[in-house]
Design an enzyme around this catalytic site. Sequence first.
Site, PDB file in Angstrom:
ATOM      1  N   GLY A  98      51.457  26.213  43.815  1.00  6.37           N
ATOM      2  CA  GLY A  98      51.542  27.566  44.360  1.00  6.37           C
ATOM      3  C   GLY A  98      52.789  28.287  43.863  1.00  6.37           C
ATOM      4  O   GLY A  98      53.117  28.224  42.676  1.00  6.37           O
ATOM      5  N   ASN A 152      36.071  33.494  36.209  1.00  6.55           N
ATOM      6  CA  ASN A 152      37.455  33.971  36.309  1.00  6.55           C
ATOM      7  C   ASN A 152      38.335  33.337  35.232  1.00  6.55           C
ATOM      8  O   ASN A 152      39.160  34.004  34.602  1.00  6.55           O
ATOM      9  CB  ASN A 152      38.055  33.607  37.676  1.00  6.55           C
ATOM     10  CG  ASN A 152      37.416  34.371  38.811  1.00  6.55           C
ATOM     11  OD1 ASN A 152      36.808  35.407  38.609  1.00  6.55           O
ATOM     12  ND2 ASN A 152      37.554  33.841  40.021  1.00  6.55           N
ATOM     13  N   ASN A 205      45.190  21.495  42.389  1.00  4.58           N
ATOM     14  CA  ASN A 205      46.318  22.019  43.162  1.00  4.58           C
ATOM     15  C   ASN A 205      46.754  20.905  44.114  1.00  4.58           C
ATOM     16  O   ASN A 205      46.176  19.818  44.109  1.00  4.58           O
ATOM     17  CB  ASN A 205      45.962  23.351  43.854  1.00  4.58           C
ATOM     18  CG  ASN A 205      44.881  23.193  44.927  1.00  4.58           C
ATOM     19  OD1 ASN A 205      44.596  22.087  45.391  1.00  4.58           O
ATOM     20  ND2 ASN A 205      44.273  24.291  45.315  1.00  4.58           N
ATOM     21  N   GLU A 211      32.313  23.649  40.192  1.00  7.21           N
ATOM     22  CA  GLU A 211      31.537  24.614  40.982  1.00  7.21           C
ATOM     23  C   GLU A 211      30.074  24.720  40.553  1.00  7.21           C
ATOM     24  O   GLU A 211      29.265  25.290  41.269  1.00  7.21           O
ATOM     25  CB  GLU A 211      32.208  25.995  40.947  1.00  7.21           C
ATOM     26  CG  GLU A 211      31.889  26.838  42.175  1.00  7.21           C
ATOM     27  CD  GLU A 211      32.850  27.997  42.384  1.00  7.21           C
ATOM     28  OE1 GLU A 211      33.240  28.218  43.531  1.00  7.21           O
ATOM     29  OE2 GLU A 211      33.213  28.676  41.405  1.00  7.21           O
ATOM     30  N   LYS A 259      48.126  41.661  42.090  1.00  7.97           N
ATOM     31  CA  LYS A 259      47.001  42.597  42.202  1.00  7.97           C
ATOM     32  C   LYS A 259      45.929  42.019  43.101  1.00  7.97           C
ATOM     33  O   LYS A 259      45.789  40.799  43.197  1.00  7.97           O
ATOM     34  CB  LYS A 259      46.387  42.821  40.813  1.00  7.97           C
ATOM     35  CG  LYS A 259      47.211  43.693  39.907  1.00  7.97           C
ATOM     36  CD  LYS A 259      46.402  44.034  38.673  1.00  7.97           C
ATOM     37  CE  LYS A 259      47.257  44.677  37.614  1.00  7.97           C
ATOM     38  NZ  LYS A 259      46.666  44.529  36.290  1.00  7.97           N
ATOM     39  N   ASP A 307      42.769  30.040  39.064  1.00  8.10           N
ATOM     40  CA  ASP A 307      41.901  30.448  37.944  1.00  8.10           C
ATOM     41  C   ASP A 307      42.723  31.124  36.854  1.00  8.10           C
ATOM     42  O   ASP A 307      42.538  30.868  35.660  1.00  8.10           O
ATOM     43  CB  ASP A 307      40.801  31.405  38.429  1.00  8.10           C
ATOM     44  CG  ASP A 307      39.823  30.717  39.372  1.00  8.10           C
ATOM     45  OD1 ASP A 307      39.748  29.481  39.339  1.00  8.10           O
ATOM     46  OD2 ASP A 307      39.132  31.434  40.124  1.00  8.10           O
ATOM     47  N   SER A 341      41.711  41.049  38.327  1.00  2.00           N
ATOM     48  CA  SER A 341      43.180  41.081  38.394  1.00  2.00           C
ATOM     49  C   SER A 341      43.835  40.328  37.234  1.00  2.00           C
ATOM     50  O   SER A 341      45.057  40.210  37.181  1.00  2.00           O
ATOM     51  CB  SER A 341      43.661  40.499  39.728  1.00  2.00           C
ATOM     52  OG  SER A 341      43.458  39.098  39.764  1.00  2.00           O
ATOM     53  N   GLY A 382      55.332  26.642  41.341  1.00  2.00           N
ATOM     54  CA  GLY A 382      55.077  26.381  39.911  1.00  2.00           C
ATOM     55  C   GLY A 382      54.132  25.223  39.692  1.00  2.00           C
ATOM     56  O   GLY A 382      53.158  25.081  40.421  1.00  2.00           O
ATOM     57  N   THR A 422      44.411  34.794  45.881  1.00  5.88           N
ATOM     58  CA  THR A 422      43.069  34.254  45.593  1.00  5.88           C
ATOM     59  C   THR A 422      42.893  34.279  44.074  1.00  5.88           C
ATOM     60  O   THR A 422      43.172  35.294  43.437  1.00  5.88           O
ATOM     61  CB  THR A 422      41.960  35.148  46.209  1.00  5.88           C
ATOM     62  OG1 THR A 422      42.481  35.819  47.319  1.00  5.88           O
ATOM     63  CG2 THR A 422      40.731  34.353  46.538  1.00  5.88           C
TER      64      THR A 422
HETATM   65  P1  ADP Z   1      45.165  27.603  43.716  1.00 10.08           P
HETATM   66  O1  ADP Z   1      44.915  29.061  43.609  1.00 10.08           O
HETATM   67  O2  ADP Z   1      44.173  26.773  42.989  1.00 10.08           O
HETATM   68  O3  ADP Z   1      45.409  27.116  45.116  1.00 10.08           O
HETATM   69  P2  ADP Z   1      48.049  27.459  43.328  1.00 10.08           P
HETATM   70  O4  ADP Z   1      48.196  28.107  44.657  1.00 10.08           O
HETATM   71  O5  ADP Z   1      48.697  26.154  43.113  1.00 10.08           O
HETATM   72  O6  ADP Z   1      46.520  27.308  42.919  1.00 10.08           O
HETATM   73  O7  ADP Z   1      48.570  28.500  42.241  1.00 10.08           O
HETATM   74  C1  ADP Z   1      48.332  28.344  40.869  1.00 10.08           C
HETATM   75  C2  ADP Z   1      49.461  28.946  40.081  1.00 10.08           C
HETATM   76  O8  ADP Z   1      49.550  30.356  40.369  1.00 10.08           O
HETATM   77  C3  ADP Z   1      50.853  28.400  40.419  1.00 10.08           C
HETATM   78  O9  ADP Z   1      51.092  27.210  39.708  1.00 10.08           O
HETATM   79  C4  ADP Z   1      51.741  29.571  39.978  1.00 10.08           C
HETATM   80  O10 ADP Z   1      51.875  29.595  38.570  1.00 10.08           O
HETATM   81  C5  ADP Z   1      50.901  30.778  40.371  1.00 10.08           C
HETATM   82  N1  ADP Z   1      51.236  31.265  41.729  1.00 10.08           N
HETATM   83  C6  ADP Z   1      50.574  31.005  42.881  1.00 10.08           C
HETATM   84  N2  ADP Z   1      51.177  31.608  43.924  1.00 10.08           N
HETATM   85  C7  ADP Z   1      52.250  32.266  43.427  1.00 10.08           C
HETATM   86  C8  ADP Z   1      53.292  33.089  43.982  1.00 10.08           C
HETATM   87  N3  ADP Z   1      53.346  33.341  45.312  1.00 10.08           N
HETATM   88  N4  ADP Z   1      54.235  33.593  43.154  1.00 10.08           N
HETATM   89  C9  ADP Z   1      54.193  33.349  41.814  1.00 10.08           C
HETATM   90  N5  ADP Z   1      53.249  32.596  41.224  1.00 10.08           N
HETATM   91  C10 ADP Z   1      52.293  32.045  42.011  1.00 10.08           C
END
Ligand code: ADP
Length: 309
Positions: free
Chosen positions: A224, A44, A186, A142, A287, A254, A293, A227, A250
């Site tokens: 997440g 990915n 994360n 992984e 997506k 990546d 995606s 940011g 999901t």
């Molecule tokens: P993982 O998928 O490893 O758990 P995160 O959830 O921290 O990682 O997300 C990684 C990055 O994806 C974030 O730093 C952000 O840039 C983007 N991202 C994740 N969720 C969202 C969201 N709901 N809206 C906008 N960007 C997001």
Amino acid sequence: MGSKVIVFGSFVVDLMGRTPHLPAAGETVKGSMFKMGPGGKGFNQGVAAHKAGADVTMITKLGKDTFGDIAVNTMKDLGMDTSKLLFSEETETGCALIMVDENTSQNEIVVISGACGTITEEETSRTAGLMDSAEYLLTQLETNMSSIEQVINLAYNKGVKVILNTAPVQPVTDELLSKVWLVTPNEVEAEILTGVKVDSEEQADKAALWFFERGVKNVLITLGGRGVYINADGKKGIVPAYKVKAIDTTGAGDAFNGGLLAALSEGKDLWESAVFANALAALSVQKLGTTMSMPYREEIDAFLEENKR
Ligand code: ADP
């Protein structure tokens, strides 16, 4: 085009079925939908970086079977270099068996690494020549740990900057961390590795310090929808995510890591690169799916233009 980069990691085929409820032990449930597609964190991230415009050499290991063909065909369709792929004579291509409850969205997943969990020292040593012309190596946790340690050693000894995405999280040695230029956990992974709950910027500082004490040069924690936190070159802060309607997060990590790698390879600094990677990830979460995606460069540039800060 920027400098050359190597992505070393897993490939698995995602087999996803939706079901009215998750089966209990011994139960058979009639599912309502099935979808199959390429996946695996390494793959990915490699695809994300390639579609974003990076000059990517993708290294993963496949079985000589129809699932392996999915990786090769996806890469060929995208115009990626398949010449450094590794193949197993004995072990089948990895897969992820994903069951999703269509009412609650809860899932149960079994990942079988298959071939990409059997990468030998002889195979990792073949990457040594690539390290002469690469600027960055991006890897995750992984594939089998021995292969990760060997590749990081080779990269580090040749002055290639190592980016370690600590997913799926598992213990890593201090020796390995001492060779890492940038670590990208994360929040959950950061907490499991450092023992510090990352629920504020001060806590993130503490988690970053844990990595610095082990010789990691730069720390980036993804948060997440909020940011990312960056602590690099004595400067620290948050680069906010873009506000979008997320449909499937999901593979967000990546997307982010692939985007970060692509931007770094173009000479952008970590802060600018995080803006680019946030945009790429924001597009991907709108997506369904993971590998499929990942957006193309034109979409990322257009998104950045529309969402200028
Ligand atoms: P993982 O998928 O490893 O758990 P995160 O959830 O921290 O990682 O997300 C990684 C990055 O994806 C974030 O730093 C952000 O840039 C983007 N991202 C994740 N969720 C969202 C969201 N709901 N809206 C906008 N960007 C997001």
